[in-house]
Design an enzyme around this catalytic site. Structure first.
Site, PDB file in Angstrom:
ATOM      1  N   ILE A 202      -4.124 -38.570   3.054  1.00  0.00           N
ATOM      2  CA  ILE A 202      -3.752 -37.612   4.104  1.00  0.00           C
ATOM      3  C   ILE A 202      -2.621 -38.183   4.967  1.00  0.00           C
ATOM      4  O   ILE A 202      -1.676 -37.480   5.320  1.00  0.00           O
ATOM      5  CB  ILE A 202      -4.985 -37.250   4.966  1.00  0.00           C
TER       6      ILE A 202
ATOM      7  N   ALA B  82     -10.087 -37.473  11.397  1.00  0.00           N
ATOM      8  CA  ALA B  82     -10.731 -38.395  10.442  1.00  0.00           C
ATOM      9  C   ALA B  82     -12.246 -38.254  10.507  1.00  0.00           C
ATOM     10  O   ALA B  82     -12.853 -37.578   9.660  1.00  0.00           O
ATOM     11  CB  ALA B  82     -10.290 -39.828  10.704  1.00  0.00           C
ATOM     12  N   ARG B  83     -12.861 -38.848  11.497  1.00  0.00           N
ATOM     13  CA  ARG B  83     -14.309 -38.760  11.667  1.00  0.00           C
ATOM     14  C   ARG B  83     -14.613 -38.830  13.153  1.00  0.00           C
ATOM     15  O   ARG B  83     -13.924 -39.541  13.893  1.00  0.00           O
ATOM     16  CB  ARG B  83     -15.015 -39.935  10.971  1.00  0.00           C
TER      17      ARG B  83
ATOM     18  N   ASP C  30     -10.561 -32.346  15.506  1.00  0.00           N
ATOM     19  CA  ASP C  30     -11.204 -31.507  14.493  1.00  0.00           C
ATOM     20  C   ASP C  30     -12.597 -32.041  14.182  1.00  0.00           C
ATOM     21  O   ASP C  30     -13.407 -31.368  13.563  1.00  0.00           O
ATOM     22  CB  ASP C  30     -10.351 -31.515  13.210  1.00  0.00           C
TER      23      ASP C  30
ATOM     24  N   GLU D 243     -21.445 -33.723  16.327  1.00  0.00           N
ATOM     25  CA  GLU D 243     -21.251 -32.529  15.502  1.00  0.00           C
ATOM     26  C   GLU D 243     -22.604 -32.039  15.051  1.00  0.00           C
ATOM     27  O   GLU D 243     -23.441 -32.872  14.660  1.00  0.00           O
ATOM     28  CB  GLU D 243     -20.399 -32.883  14.265  1.00  0.00           C
TER      29      GLU D 243
ATOM     30  N   HIS E 294     -13.978 -28.779  12.672  1.00  0.00           N
ATOM     31  CA  HIS E 294     -14.015 -29.533  11.408  1.00  0.00           C
ATOM     32  C   HIS E 294     -13.600 -28.627  10.235  1.00  0.00           C
ATOM     33  O   HIS E 294     -14.355 -28.438   9.283  1.00  0.00           O
ATOM     34  CB  HIS E 294     -15.400 -30.137  11.169  1.00  0.00           C
TER      35      HIS E 294
ATOM     36  N   ALA F 123     -10.111 -29.181   5.898  1.00  0.00           N
ATOM     37  CA  ALA F 123     -10.032 -28.881   4.465  1.00  0.00           C
ATOM     38  C   ALA F 123     -10.359 -27.431   4.167  1.00  0.00           C
ATOM     39  O   ALA F 123     -10.419 -27.042   2.998  1.00  0.00           O
ATOM     40  CB  ALA F 123     -11.003 -29.783   3.705  1.00  0.00           C
TER      41      ALA F 123
HETATM   42  P1  NAD Z   1      -7.928 -42.532   2.052  1.00  0.00           P
HETATM   43  O1  NAD Z   1      -9.052 -43.381   1.611  1.00  0.00           O
HETATM   44  O2  NAD Z   1      -6.960 -42.017   1.037  1.00  0.00           O
HETATM   45  O3  NAD Z   1      -7.072 -43.315   3.174  1.00  0.00           O
HETATM   46  C1  NAD Z   1      -7.637 -44.003   4.241  1.00  0.00           C
HETATM   47  C2  NAD Z   1      -6.729 -45.162   4.597  1.00  0.00           C
HETATM   48  O4  NAD Z   1      -7.200 -45.745   5.821  1.00  0.00           O
HETATM   49  C3  NAD Z   1      -6.719 -46.281   3.543  1.00  0.00           C
HETATM   50  O5  NAD Z   1      -5.384 -46.527   3.125  1.00  0.00           O
HETATM   51  C4  NAD Z   1      -7.340 -47.483   4.263  1.00  0.00           C
HETATM   52  O6  NAD Z   1      -6.732 -48.692   3.872  1.00  0.00           O
HETATM   53  C5  NAD Z   1      -7.037 -47.158   5.718  1.00  0.00           C
HETATM   54  N1  NAD Z   1      -7.936 -47.757   6.692  1.00  0.00           N
HETATM   55  C6  NAD Z   1      -9.296 -47.722   6.682  1.00  0.00           C
HETATM   56  N2  NAD Z   1      -9.780 -48.306   7.794  1.00  0.00           N
HETATM   57  C7  NAD Z   1      -8.703 -48.722   8.517  1.00  0.00           C
HETATM   58  C8  NAD Z   1      -8.550 -49.378   9.767  1.00  0.00           C
HETATM   59  N3  NAD Z   1      -9.608 -49.719  10.497  1.00  0.00           N
HETATM   60  N4  NAD Z   1      -7.298 -49.630  10.205  1.00  0.00           N
HETATM   61  C9  NAD Z   1      -6.227 -49.283   9.464  1.00  0.00           C
HETATM   62  N5  NAD Z   1      -6.299 -48.650   8.284  1.00  0.00           N
HETATM   63  C10 NAD Z   1      -7.532 -48.367   7.814  1.00  0.00           C
HETATM   64  O7  NAD Z   1      -8.586 -41.326   2.859  1.00  0.00           O
HETATM   65  P2  NAD Z   1      -8.005 -39.847   3.089  1.00  0.00           P
HETATM   66  O8  NAD Z   1      -8.341 -38.993   1.937  1.00  0.00           O
HETATM   67  O9  NAD Z   1      -6.589 -39.942   3.530  1.00  0.00           O
HETATM   68  O10 NAD Z   1      -8.945 -39.373   4.307  1.00  0.00           O
HETATM   69  C11 NAD Z   1      -8.775 -39.937   5.589  1.00  0.00           C
HETATM   70  C12 NAD Z   1      -9.867 -39.473   6.539  1.00  0.00           C
HETATM   71  O11 NAD Z   1      -9.823 -38.044   6.674  1.00  0.00           O
HETATM   72  C13 NAD Z   1     -11.293 -39.807   6.098  1.00  0.00           C
HETATM   73  O12 NAD Z   1     -11.989 -40.323   7.210  1.00  0.00           O
HETATM   74  C14 NAD Z   1     -11.884 -38.475   5.709  1.00  0.00           C
HETATM   75  O13 NAD Z   1     -13.268 -38.443   5.910  1.00  0.00           O
HETATM   76  C15 NAD Z   1     -11.152 -37.535   6.650  1.00  0.00           C
HETATM   77  N6  NAD Z   1     -11.099 -36.141   6.208  1.00  0.00           N
HETATM   78  C16 NAD Z   1     -11.274 -35.166   7.138  1.00  0.00           C
HETATM   79  C17 NAD Z   1     -11.212 -33.827   6.764  1.00  0.00           C
HETATM   80  C18 NAD Z   1     -11.377 -32.738   7.788  1.00  0.00           C
HETATM   81  O14 NAD Z   1     -11.753 -31.642   7.436  1.00  0.00           O
HETATM   82  N7  NAD Z   1     -11.101 -33.012   9.056  1.00  0.00           N
HETATM   83  C19 NAD Z   1     -10.978 -33.485   5.422  1.00  0.00           C
HETATM   84  C20 NAD Z   1     -10.766 -34.498   4.493  1.00  0.00           C
HETATM   85  C21 NAD Z   1     -10.828 -35.833   4.902  1.00  0.00           C
END
Ligand code: NAD
Length: 317
Positions: free
Chosen positions: A157, A243-244, A268, A273, A291, A294
């Site tokens: 993302i 993210a979360r 979001d 939640e 939220h 997606a």
């Molecule tokens: P991903 O695994 O492709 O990328 C996450 C990146 O974060 C990785 O490159 C990792 O190295 C890095 N990372 C992890 N912890 C870190 C830290 N403490 N400091 C620096 N970098 C760190 O994940 P993604 O698919 O890009 O998803 C990212 C987030 O989005 C996830 O938490 C996921 O749950 C969330 N998400 C939310 C929704 C929504 O509806 N809001 C939808 C999809 C995903």
């Protein structure tokens, strides 16, 4: 196989599963009745999004469950390791929603800098006087072009967002603890491509240099932005969390918004939640979505097909 899609499944995925000979149950069973339903209906595969929780007690109560599928990325609503220890295949659909989440971040960024979330609520019924007041209140927006976006977590993302921000002329920097400097490729409708470098800087540098920060780290529960980090951000900067819940300390965020140090935030995802704290819901400087990063037709369709493909491949294997 008998598949329970407890949080819904887009029609194309359901059709692909039915065509392959599976039975898809499209009901939403309440959490406290789920174990009974799964046992009584001999469910083999449980599909969830973020709403249904698949904890140890449910896993223990359903020894015949073969697969648990999460439509989306984060699996913090599933006891993944425990399920795998019990021989259950657990999978998610990590790539399907990146574009939609990134587009929603851009929507929040544009909305925040022009006060859209607040002006939508405040448009007056009482005529010209209030209209003029609001014109003044919301008349000092800023542009995104030329500003610096700091992306924390440069995975799927984060990279999708970087491409969009670079495409509208923002400077983009990032901080990812598992990556070096990166190159992203912007693709245009006419087939042209453009490679752009993105610097991986320290967290301190990112906090100090960014006009906007967007959080895209994986993993649940870790607070990345607390009071110290908010203090290190530029005065008048903005922050987005898709993210979360808990990746930002919400109490510290409210303080920083009230003091004026942070100009605006977009959330979001929430610590609480599905019932976010009242101070968060009522704060006019926070752009809110429930939220739905997606939750687009396109992402849900890709998710459903990825789920169907995973189940069909598992059956053939
Ligand atoms: P991903 O695994 O492709 O990328 C996450 C990146 O974060 C990785 O490159 C990792 O190295 C890095 N990372 C992890 N912890 C870190 C830290 N403490 N400091 C620096 N970098 C760190 O994940 P993604 O698919 O890009 O998803 C990212 C987030 O989005 C996830 O938490 C996921 O749950 C969330 N998400 C939310 C929704 C929504 O509806 N809001 C939808 C999809 C995903």
């Amino acid at each position: 196989m008998k598949i329970l899609a407890n949080d819904g499944l887009a029609a194309n995925g359901r059709d692909a599963l039915v065509t392959a000979g599976h039975e898809v149950l499209e009901v939403t069973v309440a959490q406290d009745q789920l174990a009974t339903y799964i046992k009584e209906n001999n469910v083999d595969v449980l599909l969830v999004r973020s709403a249904t929780k698949v904890r140890k007690d449910l896993i223990d109560a359903c020894p015949n469950l073969k697969m648990i599928g999460r439509g989306g990325v984060g699996m913090d609503n599933i006891d993944v390791e425990y399920a795998r220890e019990k021989g259950i295949t657990v999978f998610n659909t990590p790539a399907s929603s990146s574009q939609s989440v990134a587009e929603m971040v851009m929507a929040h960024l544009w909305g925040m800098v022009r006060f859209l979330h607040d002006s939508n609520r405040q448009m007056p019924l009482e005529g010209e006087t209030r209209f003029k007041e609001l014109k003044k209140a919301y008349g000092k927006g800023i542009e995104l072009q030329g500003k610096t976006l700091g992306i924390i977590g440069f995975g799927r993302i984060g990279q999708a967002l970087a491409k969009m921000a670079l495409g509208i002329g923002m400077n983009v920097i990032m901080h990812d603890r598992n990556s070096g400097n990166a190159t992203v490729t912007l693709s245009f409708a006419n087939g042209a491509t453009l490679d752009m470098d993105v610097e991986n800087c320290s967290m301190n540098d990112l906090l100090a240099k960014s006009d906007f920060i967007s959080l895209h780290v994986s993993g649940a529960g870790e607070t990345i932005i607390g009071a110290d980090q908010l203090n290190q951000m530029k005065k008048g900067s903005y922050i987005v969390n898709t993210a979360r819940g808990g990746t930002i300390d919400e109490v510290a965020l409210i303080d920083a918004l009230e003091s004026g140090h942070i100009a605006g935030a977009a959330l979001d995802v929430f610590v609480d939640e599905p019932t976010p704290a009242m101070q968060v819901l009522m704060n006019s400087k926070i752009s809110l979505t429930p939220h739905i990063g997606a939750a687009t037709v396109e992402a849900q369709s890709r998710i459903a097909m990825e789920i169907a493909d995973t189940i069909n491949e598992a059956v053939l294997a």
